[in-house]
Motif scaffolding. Sequence first.
Motif, PDB file in Angstrom:
ATOM      1  N   MET A   1      10.255  42.345  52.758  1.00 49.57           N
ATOM      2  CA  MET A   1      10.953  42.127  54.002  1.00 49.57           C
ATOM      3  C   MET A   1      12.126  41.188  53.778  1.00 49.57           C
ATOM      4  O   MET A   1      12.029  40.225  53.033  1.00 49.57           O
ATOM      5  N   ALA A   2      13.222  41.488  54.438  1.00 45.71           N
ATOM      6  CA  ALA A   2      14.403  40.638  54.385  1.00 45.71           C
ATOM      7  C   ALA A   2      14.606  40.017  55.762  1.00 45.71           C
ATOM      8  O   ALA A   2      14.515  40.704  56.783  1.00 45.71           O
ATOM      9  N   LEU A   3      14.867  38.740  55.781  1.00 39.98           N
ATOM     10  CA  LEU A   3      15.098  38.029  57.036  1.00 39.98           C
ATOM     11  C   LEU A   3      16.583  37.711  57.141  1.00 39.98           C
ATOM     12  O   LEU A   3      17.152  37.065  56.252  1.00 39.98           O
ATOM     13  N   TYR A   4      17.191  38.181  58.225  1.00 37.63           N
ATOM     14  CA  TYR A   4      18.610  37.923  58.466  1.00 37.63           C
ATOM     15  C   TYR A   4      18.714  37.034  59.687  1.00 37.63           C
ATOM     16  O   TYR A   4      18.477  37.475  60.817  1.00 37.63           O
ATOM     17  N   ALA A   5      19.035  35.767  59.450  1.00 39.96           N
ATOM     18  CA  ALA A   5      19.160  34.791  60.528  1.00 39.96           C
ATOM     19  C   ALA A   5      20.577  34.850  61.089  1.00 39.96           C
ATOM     20  O   ALA A   5      21.555  34.693  60.355  1.00 39.96           O
ATOM     21  N   ILE A   6      20.658  35.091  62.396  1.00 40.23           N
ATOM     22  CA  ILE A   6      21.947  35.186  63.077  1.00 40.23           C
ATOM     23  C   ILE A   6      22.004  34.051  64.096  1.00 40.23           C
ATOM     24  O   ILE A   6      21.223  34.050  65.061  1.00 40.23           O
ATOM     25  N   PRO A   7      22.907  33.081  63.914  1.00 35.20           N
ATOM     26  CA  PRO A   7      22.977  31.959  64.853  1.00 35.20           C
ATOM     27  C   PRO A   7      23.143  32.434  66.304  1.00 35.20           C
ATOM     28  O   PRO A   7      23.962  33.302  66.601  1.00 35.20           O
ATOM     29  N   GLY A   8      22.297  31.879  67.181  1.00 36.13           N
ATOM     30  CA  GLY A   8      22.357  32.213  68.594  1.00 36.13           C
ATOM     31  C   GLY A   8      21.596  33.472  68.971  1.00 36.13           C
ATOM     32  O   GLY A   8      21.629  33.883  70.132  1.00 36.13           O
ATOM     33  N   GLN A   9      20.903  34.088  68.018  1.00 36.27           N
ATOM     34  CA  GLN A   9      20.159  35.319  68.280  1.00 36.27           C
ATOM     35  C   GLN A   9      18.817  35.262  67.560  1.00 36.27           C
ATOM     36  O   GLN A   9      18.626  34.461  66.654  1.00 36.27           O
TER      37      GLN A   9
ATOM     38  N   ALA B   1      14.228  47.979  61.275  1.00 32.86           N
ATOM     39  CA  ALA B   1      15.097  48.880  60.517  1.00 32.86           C
ATOM     40  C   ALA B   1      16.572  48.526  60.678  1.00 32.86           C
ATOM     41  O   ALA B   1      17.019  48.138  61.756  1.00 32.86           O
ATOM     42  N   ILE B   2      17.279  48.685  59.587  1.00 33.77           N
ATOM     43  CA  ILE B   2      18.741  48.605  59.576  1.00 33.77           C
ATOM     44  C   ILE B   2      19.216  50.019  59.272  1.00 33.77           C
ATOM     45  O   ILE B   2      18.709  50.659  58.347  1.00 33.77           O
ATOM     46  N   ALA B   3      20.173  50.508  60.047  1.00 33.01           N
ATOM     47  CA  ALA B   3      20.694  51.861  59.836  1.00 33.01           C
ATOM     48  C   ALA B   3      22.185  51.788  59.525  1.00 33.01           C
ATOM     49  O   ALA B   3      22.907  50.962  60.091  1.00 33.01           O
ATOM     50  N   VAL B   4      22.621  52.667  58.611  1.00 34.43           N
ATOM     51  CA  VAL B   4      24.030  52.720  58.220  1.00 34.43           C
ATOM     52  C   VAL B   4      24.473  54.176  58.257  1.00 34.43           C
ATOM     53  O   VAL B   4      23.814  55.044  57.690  1.00 34.43           O
ATOM     54  N   GLY B   5      25.589  54.432  58.920  1.00 30.63           N
ATOM     55  CA  GLY B   5      26.106  55.786  58.991  1.00 30.63           C
ATOM     56  C   GLY B   5      27.538  55.820  59.472  1.00 30.63           C
ATOM     57  O   GLY B   5      28.128  54.785  59.788  1.00 30.63           O
TER      58      GLY B   5
ATOM     59  N   ALA C   1      22.155  53.123  67.131  1.00 28.64           N
ATOM     60  CA  ALA C   1      21.836  52.409  68.368  1.00 28.64           C
ATOM     61  C   ALA C   1      20.371  51.977  68.407  1.00 28.64           C
ATOM     62  O   ALA C   1      20.044  50.912  68.941  1.00 28.64           O
ATOM     63  N   ALA C   2      19.472  52.780  67.837  1.00 24.01           N
ATOM     64  CA  ALA C   2      18.038  52.484  67.902  1.00 24.01           C
ATOM     65  C   ALA C   2      17.617  51.361  66.966  1.00 24.01           C
ATOM     66  O   ALA C   2      16.692  50.605  67.274  1.00 24.01           O
ATOM     67  N   ALA C   3      18.255  51.239  65.829  1.00 24.94           N
ATOM     68  CA  ALA C   3      17.860  50.260  64.806  1.00 24.94           C
ATOM     69  C   ALA C   3      18.105  48.826  65.275  1.00 24.94           C
ATOM     70  O   ALA C   3      18.952  48.572  66.135  1.00 24.94           O
ATOM     71  N   ALA C   4      17.381  47.905  64.675  1.00 24.46           N
ATOM     72  CA  ALA C   4      17.605  46.487  64.957  1.00 24.46           C
ATOM     73  C   ALA C   4      19.043  46.092  64.634  1.00 24.46           C
ATOM     74  O   ALA C   4      19.630  45.237  65.291  1.00 24.46           O
ATOM     75  N   LEU C   5      19.599  46.741  63.622  1.00 18.17           N
ATOM     76  CA  LEU C   5      20.994  46.519  63.248  1.00 18.17           C
ATOM     77  C   LEU C   5      21.595  47.853  62.835  1.00 18.17           C
ATOM     78  O   LEU C   5      21.088  48.499  61.916  1.00 18.17           O
TER      79      LEU C   5
ATOM     80  N   LEU D   1      26.842  38.453  57.099  1.00 17.54           N
ATOM     81  CA  LEU D   1      26.367  39.078  58.322  1.00 17.54           C
ATOM     82  C   LEU D   1      26.259  38.044  59.446  1.00 17.54           C
ATOM     83  O   LEU D   1      26.673  38.295  60.583  1.00 17.54           O
ATOM     84  N   ALA D   2      25.767  36.866  59.119  1.00 17.85           N
ATOM     85  CA  ALA D   2      25.664  35.789  60.117  1.00 17.85           C
ATOM     86  C   ALA D   2      27.042  35.415  60.651  1.00 17.85           C
ATOM     87  O   ALA D   2      27.205  35.197  61.854  1.00 17.85           O
ATOM     88  N   ALA D   3      28.028  35.351  59.781  1.00 18.18           N
ATOM     89  CA  ALA D   3      29.377  34.990  60.214  1.00 18.18           C
ATOM     90  C   ALA D   3      29.956  36.057  61.147  1.00 18.18           C
ATOM     91  O   ALA D   3      30.687  35.734  62.094  1.00 18.18           O
ATOM     92  N   THR D   4      29.607  37.296  60.919  1.00 15.16           N
ATOM     93  CA  THR D   4      30.125  38.390  61.742  1.00 15.16           C
ATOM     94  C   THR D   4      29.455  38.437  63.111  1.00 15.16           C
ATOM     95  O   THR D   4      30.119  38.663  64.125  1.00 15.16           O
ATOM     96  N   LEU D   5      28.143  38.206  63.182  1.00 13.24           N
ATOM     97  CA  LEU D   5      27.394  38.409  64.421  1.00 13.24           C
ATOM     98  C   LEU D   5      27.068  37.145  65.206  1.00 13.24           C
ATOM     99  O   LEU D   5      26.534  37.242  66.314  1.00 13.24           O
ATOM    100  N   ARG D   6      27.393  35.979  64.666  1.00 12.96           N
ATOM    101  CA  ARG D   6      27.018  34.750  65.373  1.00 12.96           C
ATOM    102  C   ARG D   6      27.646  34.709  66.761  1.00 12.96           C
ATOM    103  O   ARG D   6      28.708  35.255  67.001  1.00 12.96           O
ATOM    104  N   LEU D   7      26.945  34.067  67.681  1.00 12.07           N
ATOM    105  CA  LEU D   7      27.460  33.909  69.048  1.00 12.07           C
ATOM    106  C   LEU D   7      28.341  32.688  69.139  1.00 12.07           C
ATOM    107  O   LEU D   7      28.209  31.745  68.437  1.00 12.07           O
TER     108      LEU D   7
END
Length: 159
Positions: free
Chosen positions: A1-9, A97-101, A111-115, A153-159
Amino acid sequence: MALYAIPGQDPIEARHLVLDYNGTLAADGLLVAGVADRLRELALPPHGLAIHVVTADTMGTVRRQLDGLPCVVSVLGPAAQDVAKREYVQGLGASSAIAVGNGQNDRLMLAAAALGIAIVGAEGAAVQAVLASRVVCRDIASALDLLRYPKRLAATLRL
């Protein structure tokens, strides 16, 4: 498992990486340079992602191109591929799940995936795929590198 910490989320606890093939991992049916090494790395600790490739296999090359790589390949039939991809992600557990397409038929899984990550490669990207995603990358290497280097990823999605 990979943990992606996103500030504010809430963090994303990813177990699965679900990828489209043509237009995402491949151009004209051929795996994009550098993808194989990135997939190998993401399958190993500390990432430990189970990698899935879900595709229509338009060019008929996916199994040969991915032979020997740590991924499960699922070739879809011609009907309702968008729904089949979403159901695949949901069957794995969309929240892990993370989806890429890049394609119109990827929009529901993105849209369904966590990311959801849309990429704009040699084939471009369907507007609906872009709108269904939380992140858009210029190519598959950049998308996979967001997962290899989580602070990007954190820098892109942080609130």
